[in-house]
Design a protein around this motif. Sequence first.
Motif, PDB file in Angstrom:
ATOM      1  N   LYS A  74       0.917  -1.149  -0.067  1.00  0.00           N
ATOM      2  CA  LYS A  74      -0.115  -0.134   0.015  1.00  0.00           C
ATOM      3  C   LYS A  74       0.853   1.310   0.039  1.00  0.00           C
ATOM      4  CE  LYS A  74      -3.642   2.362   2.902  1.00  0.00           C
ATOM      5  NZ  LYS A  74      -2.741   3.494   3.377  1.00  0.00           N
ATOM      6  N   GLU A  75       1.694   1.247   0.918  1.00  0.00           N
ATOM      7  CA  GLU A  75       2.766   2.560   0.859  1.00  0.00           C
ATOM      8  C   GLU A  75       3.690   2.337  -0.229  1.00  0.00           C
ATOM      9  OE1 GLU A  75       5.198   1.817   4.461  1.00  0.00           O
ATOM     10  OE2 GLU A  75       3.487   1.785   5.765  1.00  0.00           O
ATOM     11  N   LEU A  76       3.858   1.574  -0.834  1.00  0.00           N
ATOM     12  CA  LEU A  76       4.829   1.592  -2.029  1.00  0.00           C
ATOM     13  C   LEU A  76       4.083   2.285  -3.232  1.00  0.00           C
ATOM     14  CD1 LEU A  76       6.574  -1.457  -3.224  1.00  0.00           C
ATOM     15  CD2 LEU A  76       5.582  -0.074  -4.863  1.00  0.00           C
ATOM     16  N   ARG A  77       2.742   1.902  -3.186  1.00  0.00           N
ATOM     17  CA  ARG A  77       2.007   2.433  -4.449  1.00  0.00           C
ATOM     18  C   ARG A  77       1.973   3.991  -4.082  1.00  0.00           C
ATOM     19  NH1 ARG A  77       0.902   1.688  -9.471  1.00  0.00           N
ATOM     20  NH2 ARG A  77       0.240   3.585  -9.748  1.00  0.00           N
ATOM     21  N   GLU A  78       1.616   4.518  -2.855  1.00  0.00           N
ATOM     22  CA  GLU A  78       1.452   5.789  -2.413  1.00  0.00           C
ATOM     23  C   GLU A  78       2.682   6.544  -2.911  1.00  0.00           C
ATOM     24  OE1 GLU A  78       0.722   5.644   1.488  1.00  0.00           O
ATOM     25  OE2 GLU A  78      -1.546   5.051   1.159  1.00  0.00           O
ATOM     26  N   ASN A  79       3.900   5.815  -2.847  1.00  0.00           N
ATOM     27  CA  ASN A  79       5.091   6.631  -2.979  1.00  0.00           C
ATOM     28  C   ASN A  79       5.366   6.751  -4.321  1.00  0.00           C
ATOM     29  OD1 ASN A  79       6.801   4.656  -0.472  1.00  0.00           O
ATOM     30  ND2 ASN A  79       5.837   6.535  -0.259  1.00  0.00           N
ATOM     31  N   ILE A  80       4.839   5.886  -5.397  1.00  0.00           N
ATOM     32  CA  ILE A  80       4.967   5.731  -6.719  1.00  0.00           C
ATOM     33  C   ILE A  80       3.967   6.845  -7.167  1.00  0.00           C
ATOM     34  CG2 ILE A  80       4.268   4.406  -9.009  1.00  0.00           C
ATOM     35  CD1 ILE A  80       5.090   2.102  -7.662  1.00  0.00           C
TER      36      ILE A  80
END
Length: 152
Positions: A103-109
């Motif tokens: 979830k965090e990875l997607r937000e960072n992208i």
Amino acid sequence: MAEYAQAEALYVEGKFQEAILALGDDVETNSSSLFRRAKWSMDIGIRTDNAGEKEKILRGAVADATKASQVDPASFEAWRVMAVSKGRLQACCGVTEKLQLGKELRENIDRALELNPDDFASHTHAHTHTHTHTNIHTDGQCWGRGMLECQI
């Protein structure tokens, strides 16, 4: 970039630890130094055989990338490296943490894309293999391995 020439040269030679040391004394307060240390630490981590040590190094990379994005919230590189480091960390943790990191990875992208859509889109594309796992591909190489292997 000139201030990073020596460190970058060491990195290119595969001297990752020496490159990190060459970043200098202001690394804790400099976003450019922090995202480089995070990126180069990931290279050390993925070459480490000991699972516990690998996880420790990758968690340090996530911490450095997170701090880089806090020091300079407008740094595309900080957000990109944070996404990559979280993708790498997914391979070392349990299912619950994998879900959160995905979830965090997607937000960072998404944040990186907001900051620099042209650069990110021209060299990198992101896609989600499952609801919990995102991979980043740069020039055909997968940078965010986690729960599933990349299939391009």
